[in-house]
Motif scaffolding. Sequence first.
Motif, PDB file in Angstrom:
ATOM      1  N   ALA A  19      38.456  50.037  34.722  1.00 52.87           N
ATOM      2  CA  ALA A  19      38.289  48.597  34.911  1.00 52.87           C
ATOM      3  C   ALA A  19      39.025  48.126  36.161  1.00 52.87           C
ATOM      4  O   ALA A  19      38.512  47.311  36.926  1.00 52.87           O
ATOM      5  N   ALA A  20      40.216  48.648  36.373  1.00 56.13           N
ATOM      6  CA  ALA A  20      40.985  48.272  37.560  1.00 56.13           C
ATOM      7  C   ALA A  20      40.283  48.737  38.827  1.00 56.13           C
ATOM      8  O   ALA A  20      40.229  48.015  39.818  1.00 56.13           O
ATOM      9  N   ALA A  21      39.729  49.954  38.791  1.00 58.62           N
ATOM     10  CA  ALA A  21      39.007  50.468  39.958  1.00 58.62           C
ATOM     11  C   ALA A  21      37.784  49.615  40.256  1.00 58.62           C
ATOM     12  O   ALA A  21      37.494  49.311  41.416  1.00 58.62           O
ATOM     13  N   GLU A  22      37.085  49.210  39.183  1.00 59.57           N
ATOM     14  CA  GLU A  22      35.905  48.358  39.382  1.00 59.57           C
ATOM     15  C   GLU A  22      36.312  47.017  39.988  1.00 59.57           C
ATOM     16  O   GLU A  22      35.655  46.512  40.894  1.00 59.57           O
ATOM     17  N   GLN A  23      37.398  46.444  39.508  1.00 59.99           N
ATOM     18  CA  GLN A  23      37.879  45.175  40.052  1.00 59.99           C
ATOM     19  C   GLN A  23      38.287  45.330  41.524  1.00 59.99           C
ATOM     20  O   GLN A  23      38.048  44.440  42.333  1.00 59.99           O
ATOM     21  N   ASP A  24      38.883  46.472  41.866  1.00 63.03           N
ATOM     22  CA  ASP A  24      39.248  46.740  43.259  1.00 63.03           C
ATOM     23  C   ASP A  24      38.010  46.815  44.139  1.00 63.03           C
ATOM     24  O   ASP A  24      38.004  46.307  45.257  1.00 63.03           O
ATOM     25  N   HIS A  25      36.954  47.469  43.630  1.00 61.50           N
ATOM     26  CA  HIS A  25      35.710  47.571  44.400  1.00 61.50           C
ATOM     27  C   HIS A  25      35.078  46.196  44.610  1.00 61.50           C
ATOM     28  O   HIS A  25      34.593  45.888  45.696  1.00 61.50           O
ATOM     29  N   ILE A  26      35.081  45.391  43.591  1.00 56.86           N
ATOM     30  CA  ILE A  26      34.521  44.038  43.700  1.00 56.86           C
ATOM     31  C   ILE A  26      35.320  43.207  44.694  1.00 56.86           C
ATOM     32  O   ILE A  26      34.748  42.521  45.549  1.00 56.86           O
ATOM     33  N   ALA A  27      36.630  43.301  44.624  1.00 54.46           N
ATOM     34  CA  ALA A  27      37.485  42.554  45.559  1.00 54.46           C
ATOM     35  C   ALA A  27      37.250  43.024  46.992  1.00 54.46           C
ATOM     36  O   ALA A  27      37.186  42.201  47.922  1.00 54.46           O
ATOM     37  N   PHE A  28      37.112  44.326  47.177  1.00 54.79           N
ATOM     38  CA  PHE A  28      36.845  44.869  48.517  1.00 54.79           C
ATOM     39  C   PHE A  28      35.502  44.356  49.037  1.00 54.79           C
ATOM     40  O   PHE A  28      35.402  43.908  50.186  1.00 54.79           O
ATOM     41  N   ALA A  29      34.469  44.405  48.205  1.00 54.24           N
ATOM     42  CA  ALA A  29      33.145  43.936  48.621  1.00 54.24           C
ATOM     43  C   ALA A  29      33.190  42.459  48.993  1.00 54.24           C
ATOM     44  O   ALA A  29      32.614  42.050  50.015  1.00 54.24           O
ATOM     45  N   GLN A  30      33.880  41.652  48.206  1.00 51.96           N
ATOM     46  CA  GLN A  30      33.998  40.228  48.517  1.00 51.96           C
ATOM     47  C   GLN A  30      34.692  40.018  49.855  1.00 51.96           C
ATOM     48  O   GLN A  30      34.298  39.162  50.641  1.00 51.96           O
ATOM     49  N   GLU A  31      35.701  40.818  50.125  1.00 50.38           N
ATOM     50  CA  GLU A  31      36.418  40.725  51.400  1.00 50.38           C
ATOM     51  C   GLU A  31      35.503  41.110  52.569  1.00 50.38           C
ATOM     52  O   GLU A  31      35.514  40.464  53.614  1.00 50.38           O
TER      53      GLU A  31
END
Length: 186
Positions: A19-31
């Motif tokens: 879940a943390a990795a998925e949240q990191d990927h989403i945050a990266f994509a948003q950035e």
Amino acid sequence: MPMTMTSPVDTTGAGTGAAAAEQDHIAFAQEVFQRAHSGDAAMLARLLQKGLPPNMSNHKGDTLLMLAAYHGHVEATQVLLTAGAQPDRYNDMAQTPLGTATFKGYLPIVELLLSHGAQPDFAPPGGKTPLMFAAMFNRLEIVQRLLARGADADTRSSEGLTALELARSMGAGDTAAYLEATQRFT
């Protein structure tokens, strides 16, 4: 003593890490999308060199190129096109980067997209051609450029209207007059 309900505890750590990795990927994509939106060409170039896909798109189908072009960022648009971004890729609303740059009146972006292969007559299913947008929003210089690049003024929208008819319906006097004049000489 009252009973309280608790959530099951993950003692393996597997669920939490995923879940943390998925949240990191989403945050990266948003950035990354924010970098395209703000025109951060230098950062986009670095990310593309590290393997970022140039045709990455968000939940609305907007590519990085769409965002850079729509917001008038010439350098970021150039970086993305050079990296292989597809100039005619359209979003979920049947908009292309060329169509949105035309709508916004960004002539330098229009010229850049055309020089990288954007088709002046391309309309996604249910969408309009860039010439139609230019005519509707009274972008005379862009109408002239698109016609010079081979756009067909007789192409009809999904509603059956030409660029001239759309210009008239929107009260775009300059482009309507120009398109009328060019029809008389053809």
